[in-house]
Design an enzyme around this catalytic site. Structure first.
Site, PDB file in Angstrom:
ATOM      1  N   ASP A  53      -0.667  -6.932   6.946  1.00 22.54           N
ATOM      2  CA  ASP A  53      -1.079  -5.773   7.742  1.00 22.54           C
ATOM      3  C   ASP A  53      -1.602  -6.209   9.099  1.00 22.54           C
ATOM      4  O   ASP A  53      -1.897  -5.368   9.941  1.00 22.54           O
ATOM      5  CB  ASP A  53      -2.168  -4.985   7.003  1.00 22.54           C
ATOM      6  CG  ASP A  53      -1.561  -3.864   6.176  1.00 22.54           C
ATOM      7  OD1 ASP A  53      -0.342  -3.649   6.279  1.00 22.54           O
ATOM      8  OD2 ASP A  53      -2.307  -3.205   5.426  1.00 22.54           O
ATOM      9  N   TRP A  83      -7.092  -9.800   2.761  1.00 24.26           N
ATOM     10  CA  TRP A  83      -6.336  -8.747   3.417  1.00 24.26           C
ATOM     11  C   TRP A  83      -6.217  -9.069   4.919  1.00 24.26           C
ATOM     12  O   TRP A  83      -7.175  -9.487   5.551  1.00 24.26           O
ATOM     13  CB  TRP A  83      -7.018  -7.374   3.229  1.00 24.26           C
ATOM     14  CG  TRP A  83      -6.320  -6.310   4.012  1.00 24.26           C
ATOM     15  CD1 TRP A  83      -5.131  -5.725   3.710  1.00 24.26           C
ATOM     16  CD2 TRP A  83      -6.744  -5.760   5.262  1.00 24.26           C
ATOM     17  NE1 TRP A  83      -4.782  -4.823   4.697  1.00 24.26           N
ATOM     18  CE2 TRP A  83      -5.753  -4.826   5.666  1.00 24.26           C
ATOM     19  CE3 TRP A  83      -7.856  -5.964   6.092  1.00 24.26           C
ATOM     20  CZ2 TRP A  83      -5.841  -4.089   6.849  1.00 24.26           C
ATOM     21  CZ3 TRP A  83      -7.945  -5.232   7.279  1.00 24.26           C
ATOM     22  CH2 TRP A  83      -6.938  -4.306   7.636  1.00 24.26           C
ATOM     23  N   ASN A  85      -1.820  -0.866  -3.053  1.00 21.17           N
ATOM     24  CA  ASN A  85      -2.982  -1.112  -2.206  1.00 21.17           C
ATOM     25  C   ASN A  85      -4.310  -1.394  -2.888  1.00 21.17           C
ATOM     26  O   ASN A  85      -5.346  -1.310  -2.229  1.00 21.17           O
ATOM     27  CB  ASN A  85      -3.171   0.071  -1.255  1.00 21.17           C
ATOM     28  CG  ASN A  85      -2.244  -0.023  -0.062  1.00 21.17           C
ATOM     29  OD1 ASN A  85      -2.288  -0.994   0.680  1.00 21.17           O
ATOM     30  ND2 ASN A  85      -1.384   0.961   0.106  1.00 21.17           N
ATOM     31  N   LYS A 133       9.870   1.638   1.445  1.00 16.64           N
ATOM     32  CA  LYS A 133       8.762   0.678   1.538  1.00 16.64           C
ATOM     33  C   LYS A 133       7.862   0.947   0.334  1.00 16.64           C
ATOM     34  O   LYS A 133       7.298   2.028   0.206  1.00 16.64           O
ATOM     35  CB  LYS A 133       8.003   0.888   2.842  1.00 16.64           C
ATOM     36  CG  LYS A 133       6.810  -0.034   3.025  1.00 16.64           C
ATOM     37  CD  LYS A 133       6.207   0.152   4.417  1.00 16.64           C
ATOM     38  CE  LYS A 133       4.915  -0.612   4.599  1.00 16.64           C
ATOM     39  NZ  LYS A 133       4.242  -0.255   5.864  1.00 16.64           N
ATOM     40  N   TRP A 134       7.764  -0.032  -0.563  1.00 16.72           N
ATOM     41  CA  TRP A 134       7.034   0.122  -1.837  1.00 16.72           C
ATOM     42  C   TRP A 134       5.686  -0.557  -1.703  1.00 16.72           C
ATOM     43  O   TRP A 134       5.587  -1.781  -1.707  1.00 16.72           O
ATOM     44  CB  TRP A 134       7.849  -0.501  -2.968  1.00 16.72           C
ATOM     45  CG  TRP A 134       7.277  -0.337  -4.337  1.00 16.72           C
ATOM     46  CD1 TRP A 134       6.151  -0.917  -4.838  1.00 16.72           C
ATOM     47  CD2 TRP A 134       7.826   0.449  -5.404  1.00 16.72           C
ATOM     48  NE1 TRP A 134       5.956  -0.534  -6.145  1.00 16.72           N
ATOM     49  CE2 TRP A 134       6.976   0.299  -6.521  1.00 16.72           C
ATOM     50  CE3 TRP A 134       8.960   1.267  -5.532  1.00 16.72           C
ATOM     51  CZ2 TRP A 134       7.227   0.933  -7.741  1.00 16.72           C
ATOM     52  CZ3 TRP A 134       9.201   1.885  -6.747  1.00 16.72           C
ATOM     53  CH2 TRP A 134       8.337   1.722  -7.835  1.00 16.72           C
ATOM     54  N   ASP A 135       4.639   0.252  -1.575  1.00 16.60           N
ATOM     55  CA  ASP A 135       3.304  -0.285  -1.287  1.00 16.60           C
ATOM     56  C   ASP A 135       2.458  -0.358  -2.561  1.00 16.60           C
ATOM     57  O   ASP A 135       2.746   0.327  -3.560  1.00 16.60           O
ATOM     58  CB  ASP A 135       2.640   0.643  -0.247  1.00 16.60           C
ATOM     59  CG  ASP A 135       1.610  -0.061   0.610  1.00 16.60           C
ATOM     60  OD1 ASP A 135       1.201  -1.174   0.264  1.00 16.60           O
ATOM     61  OD2 ASP A 135       1.200   0.527   1.635  1.00 16.60           O
ATOM     62  N   CYS A 184       5.527  -4.361  -0.334  1.00 10.33           N
ATOM     63  CA  CYS A 184       4.326  -4.355   0.492  1.00 10.33           C
ATOM     64  C   CYS A 184       3.156  -4.244  -0.463  1.00 10.33           C
ATOM     65  O   CYS A 184       3.244  -3.568  -1.495  1.00 10.33           O
ATOM     66  CB  CYS A 184       4.374  -3.136   1.414  1.00 10.33           C
ATOM     67  SG  CYS A 184       2.885  -2.893   2.396  1.00 10.33           S
ATOM     68  N   ASP A 219       6.184   6.327   7.240  1.00 11.41           N
ATOM     69  CA  ASP A 219       5.193   5.665   6.382  1.00 11.41           C
ATOM     70  C   ASP A 219       4.332   6.695   5.659  1.00 11.41           C
ATOM     71  O   ASP A 219       4.698   7.871   5.530  1.00 11.41           O
ATOM     72  CB  ASP A 219       4.361   4.691   7.244  1.00 11.41           C
ATOM     73  CG  ASP A 219       3.884   3.472   6.479  1.00 11.41           C
ATOM     74  OD1 ASP A 219       2.879   3.600   5.761  1.00 11.41           O
ATOM     75  OD2 ASP A 219       4.512   2.401   6.575  1.00 11.41           O
ATOM     76  N   ASP A 220       3.189   6.274   5.219  1.00 13.15           N
ATOM     77  CA  ASP A 220       2.255   7.065   4.411  1.00 13.15           C
ATOM     78  C   ASP A 220       1.943   8.429   5.059  1.00 13.15           C
ATOM     79  O   ASP A 220       1.822   8.539   6.276  1.00 13.15           O
ATOM     80  CB  ASP A 220       0.952   6.243   4.310  1.00 13.15           C
ATOM     81  CG  ASP A 220       0.050   6.731   3.215  1.00 13.15           C
ATOM     82  OD1 ASP A 220       0.354   7.757   2.602  1.00 13.15           O
ATOM     83  OD2 ASP A 220      -0.977   6.060   2.980  1.00 13.15           O
TER      84      ASP A 220
HETATM   85  C1  DGJ Z   1      -0.802  -0.538   3.633  1.00 17.32           C
HETATM   86  C2  DGJ Z   1       0.444  -1.079   4.282  1.00 17.32           C
HETATM   87  O1  DGJ Z   1       0.413  -2.452   4.316  1.00 17.32           O
HETATM   88  C3  DGJ Z   1       0.593  -0.463   5.660  1.00 17.32           C
HETATM   89  O2  DGJ Z   1       1.684  -1.024   6.321  1.00 17.32           O
HETATM   90  C4  DGJ Z   1       0.736   1.016   5.513  1.00 17.32           C
HETATM   91  O3  DGJ Z   1       1.927   1.313   4.848  1.00 17.32           O
HETATM   92  C5  DGJ Z   1      -0.457   1.589   4.764  1.00 17.32           C
HETATM   93  N1  DGJ Z   1      -0.689   0.895   3.523  1.00 17.32           N
HETATM   94  C6  DGJ Z   1      -0.258   3.041   4.483  1.00 17.32           C
HETATM   95  O4  DGJ Z   1      -1.257   3.561   3.708  1.00 17.32           O
END
Ligand code: DGJ
Length: 728
Positions: free
Chosen positions: A548, A199, A480, A476-478, A526, A366-367
């Site tokens: 990030d 990461w 995580n 923006k499709w994240d 993303c 964003d989020d």
């Molecule tokens: C991870 C993304 O890479 C960031 O740019 C941001 O959108 C955060 N998540 C939001 O939780």
């Protein structure tokens, strides 16, 4: 014709602009790999190089002799258990519990154009003429199983795309491994090059000489991941950016993969790539077809730059698709690093209006805009607006941003579910989980079970509802976290190892439906930055948030490594605040701008906090970016000096006709009383005369490439951009 079958020699010859790929049919049954490398125009005499006698496995042959198993036989799609004991491409279990198999040549077909895969993204064609496909059919020696190897030869793009179909006509077939390719190469003097990371530190270039045994990289994380990219190259020990043989292999797949090179005791090399056989099986019903993802193979006779240029053009033009493929993308401002979860409508409008005045074109929220998401621990799945933060809703916010003259975009993480969400309370079985086993949280969240059709339908509906509720022109499709406790209540016990692959297929189906339903929305991928930034994702996301880590120095390495395969037009890159939020470093605004200009340019900070002078500089950056982006995004990229080796990094983008070029120079640390050094440019025409736009100095291409430019770096975090245009 880029695929020729020599009936007498029983040889298939695949030709791209600079490579040849040769397969032979040995004794009418065994498909053997003969050659991959520099283009060959005449095959005269090649039959003399193919040994006359071999053990032929799995058939009633006088040569069958297991004790003399010859590990030197190069095969095209090897199996396991009938003689060849190296890494198999195909490994399956039959009804009687046996898993030995031998695939024998049956017939072939050559046609113009290329078929798409039905369940996964694939390289596509715009005209029949740009590609010729060879399909070779193999059958299992004993069982009623057919394997079709497909090779699509893009002569002009200089690449070959391979994939495999398995057709079952047995009552029972349990596929344990079906790789997309293997290649047997008779040369051990090569290096293995791959991209590893974590990461905020994705795609570092690593290189090591081959060893006996296996060198392998893989993912077991359910996504292609930050840690390893589904790409590797084999190259001459001395190959560099501009010299030497390089073979690139890039898998068009976003899930668990495995790739590597196995060197046998007899010094043969078997390169391989495909879905990771680890924790995988697939019960293929009678009459069903299993398809593997594609591998894009690129050979370069002059180093890594040429390999990358081939990938860049092919992926830019034949993997990215849709409305945004060839369009200039809007310069964006994203509020994440400016506010994190702590924003309201007024703050967002202020950020947007500051940005608009400086020339930014798109505001991305964003989020944190949905459910009751004030932290990372809730609301994923509850895709309805949080009226505490945005009392007038998304539609009003989008309208107000549109009134400023900007587009409006929104963040989602649709594959996830927070245990603290209405979605989870209503559908606790919708996440991947194993009954009776505690589910591990990642970033406080669980993963939705996209192997289920009903869950996929929900995701499409939930995202569509939001997109239909306001003028949202960008998503923006994240994604995580990784997959764990991989279990699905909808599948029987003997299909639980199919879930990881079914998840990826489910994801592709969701993305297919959404991108078709909203063709004008610009989707940016993303995954906690640049995890899962793979070739398949480009079919839906013409741009991807590269990392990030927005620190300029870190980004130089990340973008350099990423550029081995990915075109700059797909790399999301933003200027952020200092001290940088990931590493605390204070770099110059100039360097932050120049680094971000190499990708899809944007800002991710509160522009209202900048001084007047800094705002002026931002305006200038935006104007500069607008004037160079065509060349940076569509031109040929040449990496000149590597941040993995030096304090300075240099790269240049050259237009197709070599009439324009944009050169970037970055210096990380200044030195007292520094030595000067020369950087020789690449890719220009030696015969053209160029003028640099800012200094108005004139140089011949000859001088720029052979004598070079002189630098002397006495300042930390300095950077230069030179825009060369041919003088008429
Ligand atoms: C991870 C993304 O890479 C960031 O740019 C941001 O959108 C955060 N998540 C939001 O939780």
């Amino acid at each position: 014709m880029s695929v020729i079958f020599d009936k007498e020699k029983k040889i298939f010859h695949l030709q791209t602009r600079s490579s040849s790929y040769i397969i032979s049919i040995y004794k009418d049954v065994l498909l053997r790999h003969i050659y991959y490398g520099k283009r060959i125009n005449s095959l005269s005499g090649i039959e003399n190089l193919i040994p006359k006698e071999y053990v032929v496995f799995g058939i009633n042959s006088p040569h069958l002799n297991y004790s003399a198993v010859d590990e030197a036989i190069s095969q095209e799609y090897p199996t396991f258990g009938c003689g060849d004991l190296r890494m198999p491409a195909f490994h399956a279990e039959f009804e009687d519990g046996s898993s030995a198999s031998a695939l024998l040549y049956k017939k072939y077909k050559i046609f113009s154009g290329k078929n798409s895969l039905s369940s996964m993204p694939s390289v596509y064609t715009e005209t029949q003429e740009e590609c010729v496909t060879l399909e070779i059919e193999l059958t299992e020696a004993v069982k009623n199983v057919t394997v079709i190897l497909s090779y699509s030869v893009f002569e002009e793009y200089d690449a070959i795309v391979r994939s495999v179909k398995i057709i079952n006509n047995e009552e029972y077939l349990n596929i344990k491994s079906a790789l997309s390719m293997t290649i047997d190469i008779d040369c051990i003097d090569m290096d293995f090059v791959h991209l590893h990371g974590r990461w905020a530190k994705e795609r570092n270039i690593e290189r090591a000489s081959l060893i006996h045994g296996k060198m392998e990289v893989d993912s077991k994380r359910g996504s292609s991941s930050h840690m390893h990219s589904p790409f590797f190259a084999l190259c001459d020990n001395k190959a560099d950016e501009n010299n030497g043989n390089v073979y690139g292999f890039s898998l068009v797949y976003s899930g668990n993969f495995s790739c590597g090179a196995e060197v046998s005791s007899t010094d043969t090399v078997r390169a391989y790539m495909g879905i990771n056989p680890f924790d995988f099986n697939w019960l293929l019903e009678e009459g069903e077809i299993f398809e593997t993802p594609e591998v894009v193979m690129v050979y370069s006779d002059c180093g890594f730059n040429k390999m990358s240029q081939i990938y860049h053009k092919l992926y830019r033009e034949r993997m990215c698709r849709g409305y945004w493929r060839d369009r200039e993308r809007p310069i964006l401002i994203n509020n994440w690093e400016a506010t994190y979860f702590n924003f309201n409508e007024e703050k967002i409008l202020n950020i947007a209006s500051e940005a608009k005045q400086l020339g930014v074109e798109l505001m991305v929220l964003d989020d944190g805009w949905f459910g009751r998401r004030d932290r990372e621990d809730s609301s994923l799945g509850d895709w309805y607006v949080d009226k505490r933060k945005l009392p007038n809703g998304l539609s009003s916010l989008a309208n107000n941003i549109n009134k400023l003259g900007m587009k409006f975009g929104l963040w989602f993480e649709p594959e996830m579910i927070s245990p603290d969400s209405d979605l989870y309370r209503n559908h606790p079985d919708w996440c991947l989980h194993i009954e009776g086993r505690k589910s591990s949280l990642g970033r406080n969240q669980l993963v939705l079970d996209l192997s289920r059709q009903d869950v996929c339908d929900y995701v499409v509906e939930a995202v569509s509802d939001v997109l239909n509720s306001a003028n949202i022109e960008y998503v923006k499709w994240d994604f995580n976290r990784n997959l764990s406790e991989i279990g699905s209540t909808k599948l029987p016990a003997n299909r639980q190892h199919e879930i990881s692959h079914r998840y990826v297929l489910g994801l592709y189906s969701v993305l297919e439906r959404l991108t078709k339903a909203f063709p004008r929305v610009l989707f940016e991928g993303c995954s906690g930055g640049g995890g899962r930034y793979d070739a398949a994702m480009l079919a839906y996301f013409p741009q991807y948030w590269t990392s990030d880590d927005s620190d300029a120095v870190e980004r130089i390495e990340i973008q350099y490594g990423t550029s081995l395969v990915m075109p700059s037009v797909t790399m999301g890159a933003h200027v952020s605040a200092v001290p940088n939020h990931q590493v605390g470093r204070c770099t110059s605004l100039s360097m932050r701008g120049h680094v971000a200009m190499v990708g899809q340019f944007g800002y991710e900070l509160d522009l209202g906090l900048l001084s007047k002078e800094e705002k002026e500089e931002v305006k200038k950056q935006i104007n500069l970016y607008k004037s160079i982006r065509k060349i940076v995004h569509n031109g040929k990229m040449y990496r000149i000096s590597s941040p993995f080796e030096k304090n300075n990094t240099d790269w240049i983008f050259v237009s197709d006709e070599k009439t324009k070029a944009v050169f970037f120079h970055f210096n990380v640390l200044g030195k007292p009383n520094p030595n000067s050094y020369v950087v020789k440019l690449s890719g220009l025409s030696e015969n053209k005369i160029y003028q640099e736009r800012t200094s108005e100095k004139v140089y011949s291409g000859d001088v720029l490439m052979n004598v070079g430019l002189i630098f002397s770096d006495n300042k930390d975090f300095s950077s230069e951009v030179y825009f060369f245009e041919e003088v008429m």
